[in-house]
Motif scaffolding. Structure first.
Motif, PDB file in Angstrom:
ATOM      1  N   ARG A 146      24.569  21.273 -22.224  1.00 41.89           N
ATOM      2  CA  ARG A 146      25.792  21.713 -21.554  1.00 41.89           C
ATOM      3  C   ARG A 146      25.582  21.618 -20.051  1.00 41.89           C
ATOM      4  N   GLY A 147      26.627  21.175 -19.334  1.00 42.90           N
ATOM      5  CA  GLY A 147      26.520  21.070 -17.886  1.00 42.90           C
ATOM      6  C   GLY A 147      27.716  20.361 -17.292  1.00 42.90           C
ATOM      7  N   ASP A 148      27.693  20.178 -15.978  1.00 47.22           N
ATOM      8  CA  ASP A 148      28.775  19.509 -15.262  1.00 47.22           C
ATOM      9  C   ASP A 148      28.519  18.003 -15.231  1.00 47.22           C
ATOM     10  N   SER A 230      31.462  10.660 -21.986  1.00 46.13           N
ATOM     11  CA  SER A 230      31.143  11.872 -21.235  1.00 46.13           C
ATOM     12  C   SER A 230      29.685  11.819 -20.821  1.00 46.13           C
ATOM     13  N   ILE A 232      26.615  13.976 -18.388  1.00 48.10           N
ATOM     14  CA  ILE A 232      26.162  15.128 -17.604  1.00 48.10           C
ATOM     15  C   ILE A 232      25.112  14.631 -16.614  1.00 48.10           C
ATOM     16  N   ASP A 235      25.674  15.808  -8.895  1.00 49.89           N
ATOM     17  CA  ASP A 235      26.990  15.806  -8.256  1.00 49.89           C
ATOM     18  C   ASP A 235      27.373  14.423  -7.736  1.00 49.89           C
ATOM     19  N   SER A 265      36.043  14.106 -12.850  1.00 53.45           N
ATOM     20  CA  SER A 265      34.937  15.052 -12.937  1.00 53.45           C
ATOM     21  C   SER A 265      35.288  16.156 -13.930  1.00 53.45           C
ATOM     22  N   ALA A 266      34.286  16.683 -14.592  1.00 55.76           N
ATOM     23  CA  ALA A 266      34.501  17.719 -15.604  1.00 55.76           C
ATOM     24  C   ALA A 266      33.381  18.737 -15.507  1.00 55.76           C
ATOM     25  N   GLY A 267      33.745  19.978 -15.606  1.00 55.64           N
ATOM     26  CA  GLY A 267      32.763  21.056 -15.563  1.00 55.64           C
ATOM     27  C   GLY A 267      32.500  21.619 -16.939  1.00 55.64           C
ATOM     28  N   ASN A 268      31.289  22.094 -17.135  1.00 57.82           N
ATOM     29  CA  ASN A 268      30.877  22.752 -18.374  1.00 57.82           C
ATOM     30  C   ASN A 268      31.091  21.844 -19.589  1.00 57.82           C
ATOM     31  N   LEU A 269      30.650  20.609 -19.485  1.00 60.76           N
ATOM     32  CA  LEU A 269      30.713  19.696 -20.629  1.00 60.76           C
ATOM     33  C   LEU A 269      29.681  20.109 -21.667  1.00 60.76           C
TER      34      LEU A 269
END
Length: 318
Positions: A146-148, A230, A232, A235, A265-269
């Motif tokens: 899990r992460g950005d 997707s 991860i 930045d 961009s996606a957070g908490n994938l």
């Protein structure tokens, strides 16, 4: 085309006369002289009577009737075979759905057993060894992470409708290919991605992305569009990916042929774990068999028995 020159009125004087060229003669008399002669003979003899006059009409009617009969037979045969083909197709579709449901159920069971095995393993290991093992599983793709990160979404170009026939015209140049997903995955790896999944299928070092007809398989499991890749990572991954050759190519295809392409961009994938790897190992070949004395040393060793070359499927995500 010119006629031979004729002499003039005075001695030594030559006068050239020209006949009409071929195109002029063609436009003046477009009808072949033979047709005109045949029409003149028919006008003199009058219309044909008896079997000579009716035979062409009867032959034409028979040919038309035969063609119509063949068309009717072909149509009836096609209509008769349509239910069987439709039934066979529906049966295949039902079997495919049943097998997919069974596969998903077995995968869920395997995931549950994997979690149970991991818990018992962590209980048997020290905290340091368990943490190191979890880090290795996350980096190799065999545990959930899990992460950005970012999501690259691609989809086939919309189907154009032919204004004459009203049928859809698929543009293959605007269709997403397995090569496109490979390029996206490789571009994300080069941009610093730490974990990648395509429509929920986690990629590892031995993953494969292949095409089977018009379908795309990721690790031999079909994925359908729209395709979401997707990843991860750090930045700067989105900026780095947009500068890759894969991103530039997809932008060009999107502008020229209408393929849908977007990066966000996606957070908490949350990326799932990959399936158990199917690793293969090589076995050493047996030592050469000694030769009898006097016959000289053996120059070629025997062929290895039971040896299996270690290899991984080519064309994967990395």
């Amino acid at each position: 085309m010119t006629a031979p020159a004729q002499r003039g009125s005075q001695p030594g004087e030559r006068v050239r006369t020209f006949a009409p060229d071929f195109l002029t003669e063609l436009f003046r008399n477009p009808l072949e002289p033979g047709y005109a002669d045949a029409a003149a003979r028919r006008a003199e003899a009058g219309p044909q009577t008896g079997w000579r006059g009716t035979a062409p009409q009867v032959a034409t009617a028979l040919v038309l009737a035969l063609v119509g009969f063949l068309l009717i037979v072909a149509y009836r045969q096609t209509v008769a075979e349509a239910p069987s083909r439709s039934q066979a197709r529906s049966g295949l579709v039902t079997q495919i759905k049943q097998r997919e449901t069974l596969t998903d159920r077995l995968q869920e069971r395997a995931d549950g057993l994997r979690v149970e095995v991991g818990q018992k393993r962590d209980a048997a290991l020290t905290d340091t060894d368990a943490a190191r093992l979890r880090d290795l599983e996350a980096s190799t793709g065999f545990s959930r992470v899990r992460g950005d990160g970012i999501v690259v979404r691609v989809a086939d170009a919309p189907t154009a409708v032919d204004p004459v026939t009203g049928k859809g015209q698929a543009d293959d140049l605007g269709r997403v290919l397995d090569r496109d997903l490979q390029d996206i995955a490789n571009g994300l790896w080069s941009a610093g991605a730490e974990a990648i999944a395509i429509n929920g299928q986690r990629l590892t070092a031995t993953s494969t992305i292949r095409a089977a007809g018009r379908a795309i398989l990721v690790d031999f499991r079909p994925v359908t569009g729209p395709y979401e890749v997707s990843a991860i990572g750090p930045d700067q991954m989105e900026r780095r990916f947009k500068d890759t050759p894969a991103a530039r190519l997809l932008r060009q295809v999107s502008a020229d042929h209408g393929m849908s392409y977007a990066v966000r961009s996606a957070g908490n994938l949350s990326l799932p774990a990959a399936g158990e790897p199917q690793l293969r190992y090589a076995r050493p070949s047996p030592p050469p068999v000694p030769t009898p004395s006097g016959s000289g040393p053996s120059t070629s060793p025997p062929a290895p028995t039971g040896a299996e070359a270690s290899s991984s499927p080519s064309g994967g995500g990395r």
